[in-house]
Design an enzyme around this catalytic site. Structure first.
Site, mmCIF file in Angstrom:
data_model
loop_
_atom_site.group_PDB
_atom_site.id
_atom_site.type_symbol
_atom_site.label_atom_id
_atom_site.label_comp_id
_atom_site.label_asym_id
_atom_site.label_seq_id
_atom_site.Cartn_x
_atom_site.Cartn_y
_atom_site.Cartn_z
ATOM 1 N N PHE A 195 0.819 -1.221 0.000
ATOM 2 C CA PHE A 195 0.000 0.000 0.000
ATOM 3 C C PHE A 195 0.846 1.261 0.000
ATOM 4 O O PHE A 195 0.370 2.323 -0.393
ATOM 5 C CB PHE A 195 -0.936 0.010 1.231
ATOM 6 C CG PHE A 195 -0.259 0.467 2.499
ATOM 7 C CD1 PHE A 195 -0.133 1.833 2.779
ATOM 8 C CD2 PHE A 195 0.271 -0.430 3.414
ATOM 9 C CE1 PHE A 195 0.505 2.271 3.942
ATOM 10 C CE2 PHE A 195 0.914 -0.003 4.569
ATOM 11 C CZ PHE A 195 1.035 1.350 4.833
ATOM 12 N N GLU A 209 -4.892 -3.811 -2.044
ATOM 13 C CA GLU A 209 -6.330 -3.549 -2.057
ATOM 14 C C GLU A 209 -6.683 -2.279 -1.279
ATOM 15 O O GLU A 209 -7.812 -1.803 -1.332
ATOM 16 C CB GLU A 209 -7.105 -4.764 -1.524
ATOM 17 C CG GLU A 209 -6.817 -5.155 -0.080
ATOM 18 C CD GLU A 209 -5.563 -6.034 0.100
ATOM 19 O OE1 GLU A 209 -4.567 -5.802 -0.613
ATOM 20 O OE2 GLU A 209 -5.585 -6.918 0.960
ATOM 21 N N CYS A 211 9.517 2.012 3.572
ATOM 22 C CA CYS A 211 10.447 0.933 3.922
ATOM 23 C C CYS A 211 11.861 1.466 4.091
ATOM 24 O O CYS A 211 12.731 0.765 4.583
ATOM 25 C CB CYS A 211 10.427 -0.146 2.858
ATOM 26 S SG CYS A 211 11.061 0.450 1.304
HETATM 27 P P1 NAD Z 1 1.516 -6.559 3.053
HETATM 28 O O1 NAD Z 1 2.538 -7.618 3.137
HETATM 29 O O2 NAD Z 1 0.388 -6.575 4.019
HETATM 30 O O3 NAD Z 1 0.831 -6.564 1.596
HETATM 31 C C1 NAD Z 1 1.613 -6.604 0.420
HETATM 32 C C2 NAD Z 1 0.830 -7.360 -0.652
HETATM 33 O O4 NAD Z 1 0.595 -8.695 -0.208
HETATM 34 C C3 NAD Z 1 -0.533 -6.736 -0.948
HETATM 35 O O5 NAD Z 1 -0.756 -6.743 -2.343
HETATM 36 C C4 NAD Z 1 -1.497 -7.661 -0.211
HETATM 37 O O6 NAD Z 1 -2.754 -7.761 -0.841
HETATM 38 C C5 NAD Z 1 -0.794 -9.002 -0.233
HETATM 39 N N1 NAD Z 1 -1.123 -9.811 0.955
HETATM 40 C C6 NAD Z 1 -1.411 -9.366 2.204
HETATM 41 N N2 NAD Z 1 -1.664 -10.403 3.028
HETATM 42 C C7 NAD Z 1 -1.511 -11.529 2.289
HETATM 43 C C8 NAD Z 1 -1.626 -12.923 2.590
HETATM 44 N N3 NAD Z 1 -1.933 -13.364 3.807
HETATM 45 N N4 NAD Z 1 -1.393 -13.813 1.597
HETATM 46 C C9 NAD Z 1 -1.069 -13.396 0.363
HETATM 47 N N5 NAD Z 1 -0.957 -12.069 0.024
HETATM 48 C C10 NAD Z 1 -1.165 -11.154 0.974
HETATM 49 O O7 NAD Z 1 2.309 -5.152 3.102
HETATM 50 P P2 NAD Z 1 1.688 -3.694 3.187
HETATM 51 O O8 NAD Z 1 1.144 -3.465 4.547
HETATM 52 O O9 NAD Z 1 0.825 -3.427 2.016
HETATM 53 O O10 NAD Z 1 3.014 -2.822 2.979
HETATM 54 C C11 NAD Z 1 3.864 -2.451 4.025
HETATM 55 C C12 NAD Z 1 5.057 -3.384 4.150
HETATM 56 O O11 NAD Z 1 5.781 -3.397 2.922
HETATM 57 C C13 NAD Z 1 6.058 -2.964 5.203
HETATM 58 O O12 NAD Z 1 6.498 -4.110 5.888
HETATM 59 C C14 NAD Z 1 7.182 -2.347 4.401
HETATM 60 O O13 NAD Z 1 8.454 -2.362 5.035
HETATM 61 C C15 NAD Z 1 7.169 -3.196 3.196
HETATM 62 N N6 NAD Z 1 7.815 -2.553 2.072
HETATM 63 C C16 NAD Z 1 9.042 -3.015 1.693
HETATM 64 C C17 NAD Z 1 9.709 -2.416 0.648
HETATM 65 C C18 NAD Z 1 11.056 -2.926 0.224
HETATM 66 O O14 NAD Z 1 11.471 -2.631 -0.882
HETATM 67 N N7 NAD Z 1 11.765 -3.704 1.028
HETATM 68 C C19 NAD Z 1 9.124 -1.339 -0.034
HETATM 69 C C20 NAD Z 1 7.862 -0.901 0.371
HETATM 70 C C21 NAD Z 1 7.216 -1.526 1.427
#
Ligand code: NAD
Length: 501
Positions: A149, A176, A281
């Protein structure tokens, strides 16, 4: 109340799963729309559309593909403010920061315009009698991106521009929580001249992700999000024979040496810790002070600045920081602040009771900036990612002790050191076990022509995002060995060819 659907084969597809997720306006603290959550069959239809589009797109000359990217760049510049406004309404980051989110993605589109040069390959003339050898880069087929997100513009563009420029066709599964901008990108790609079916967007949750990671037609999966899901996506995709890169969470340390310019450090920390409400991040969440004197002075300088942070709704031009993305996330961050207190950290500024009194925005998901001193490495609030507007101060006695903290921490995304000593800076950059390092630069996010990626639990898989690594991730090498002229007869050979043969 608006609805967001899917984009498959160049068309808006409403979806028939009957499942929807809420889209909030975090500035106001209310639901403003709903997003269709795809069923397995709907994801499969997007994959089928991408598969059908692959032969023609991969067969399109690389120069024509580059021209589509050139058009896209122009359209994205034209649409930048509209994209940023939609983004800030669903994410909550302030408008100027949302413009930056679009811009950083756009810069990858600019880089991908040079794809004819990037894909040139290698050629060795006359490696044996009449034998030439050349290697070329071929697209993989249908590839997919699953995005978080917190950068709804930048990260989908990181992935899709490189993938499509390389000749692949694409299925994007965005977060989403803020699905509008990725769907706006679909319209931009279409206007740029991309054939239908090359770029598809599927909105959804675990069901969509599981389908993408297991369908044999998908050849590679690029994921960015939290560490547990990154691990899951990496394990599932690779177990199903796919190439996978999966970027995860972070805990980024800034080491502050006694010779650093503390005014510069304080400014850098305010932007890097509280910008985008800490939902980056590459945000700095831990300031590691070398010596109590540095820590005492820095805390004194930071306290009034954190208290004076201008917090408001995301389109308030005065606001430096907006709300958090959802009420759930706000509660999670708040819970970590409670825990830090229970664990014995010293609260210098407590953002938990902040209330936004801007009319119409009183119910938004706001927290004030928080500052905690005397944090120690054994605390859970230090070990885990918080992803909110809070900064922790750790006091160390020496450079060695300070440099060890990010090195042994579970995460290894970004880190930075502030010092006036080149020797110390160089030693830190070489020694620290972290993927992206800044020297007197608070947020060392590599530009489009370098590559982005952390180490340890911040990234699974060994190929980074964008830059030359992006091109490598989305292509496979084919090497051709040819002999001209034909007609040279040497009889049957049963020994493997070597340079001596
Ligand atoms: P998230 O892991 O909740 O979601 C990421 C994606 O995974 C979304 O598209 C979501 O729909 C999907 N998802 C969520 N739960 C799932 C499940 N149980 N099974 C399968 N798919 C699932 O992450 P978020 O809250 O959207 O984003 C924040 C996180 O992303 C933080 O931890 C941040 O550090 C990380 N992030 C990392 C980087 C990097 O390059 N290392 C960059 C940006 C964000």
């Amino acid at each position: 109340m608006y609805e967001r659907h899917h984009y498959i084969a160049g068309k808006d597809v409403e979806g028939t799963s009957g499942r929807f997720g809420p889209i909030f306006n975090p500035s106001k603290g209310e639901q403003q729309g709903k997003v269709a959550l795809a069923s397995k069959a709907e994801v499969e239809s997007a994959i089928a559309a991408a598969e059908a589009a692959f032969p023609a797109w991969s067969g399109t000359s690389v120069v024509k593909r580059a021209r589509v990217l050139q058009n896209l760049v122009q359209i994205l510049y034209r649409e930048k403010d509209a994209l940023a406004e939609a983004l800030s309404s669903e994410h909550g980051k302030v408008f100027s920061d949302a413009q930056g989110d679009v811009q950083r993605g756009l810069e990858v589109a600019e880089f991908a315009q040079g794809i004819p040069h990037l894909l040139k390959g290698e050629y060795s003339d006359n490696v044996g009698g009449g034998i030439d050898m050349y290697s070329m880069r071929k697209p993989l087929g249908v590839v997919a991106g699953i995005t978080p997100f917190n950068f709804p513009a930048m990260i989908p563009l990181w992935m899709s521009c490189m993938a499509i420029a390389c000749g692949n066709t694409y299925v994007l599964k965005p977060s989403e929580k803020d699905p509008t901008v990725p769907l706006m990108f679909a319209a931009c790609w279409k206007e740029a001249g991309l054939p239908d079916g090359v770029f598809n967007v599927i909105n959804g949750d675990k069901e969509a992700v599981d389908t993408v990671c297991t369908d044999p037609r998908v050849k590679a999966v690029s994921f960015v999000g939290s560490t547990p899901i990154a691990q899951y996506v990496y394990a599932t995709s690779t177990a199903n024979g796919k190439r996978c890169q999966a970027m995860g969470g972070a805990k980024n340390h800034m080491v502050i040496m006694p010779d650093a310019d503390l005014n510069q450090v304080a400014d850098a920390l305010i932007g890097a810790a509280y910008g985008s409400a800490g939902e980056r991040c590459m945000a700095i969440s831990v300031a590691v002070c070398v010596g109590d004197e540095v820590a005492d002075k820095l805390v004194e300088m930071l306290k009034p600045r954190v208290e004076a942070l201008k917090i408001g709704h995301s389109m308030d031009p005065e606001a430096e920081m907006g709300p958090l993305v959802t009420a759930d996330h706000m509660a999670k961050v708040s819970g970590y602040l409670d825990l830090a207190e229970q664990e014995g950290a010293t609260i210098v500024v407590d953002g938990r009771n902040f209330k936004n009194d801007q009319p119409g925005f009183e119910n938004g998901y706001y927290l004030g900036g928080s500052l905690y001193d005397n944090v120690t490495p054994d605390m859970r609030t230090y070990k885990e990612e918080i992803f909110g507007p809070t900064l922790q101060i750790i006091r160390t006695k020496s450079f060695d002790e300070a440099a060890e903290l990010p090195t042994v921490h579970e995460f290894g995304n970004g880190t930075t050191i502030f010092t006036r000593d080149g020797d110390t800076a160089r030693e830190y950059a070489n020694r620290v076990e972290v993927g992206m390092v800044g020297i007197n630069v608070p947020i060392p996010v590599p530009l489009a022509f370098h590559t982005f990626g952390g180490w340890k639990s911040s990234a699974f898989g060994d190929i980074n995002q964008h830059g030359m690594e992006g091109m490598r991730f989305y292509t496979k090498t084919k090497t051709v060995t040819s002999r001209w002229p034909t007609g040279i007869r040497s009889g049957a050979e049963f020994v493997i060819p070597t340079l001596n043969s």
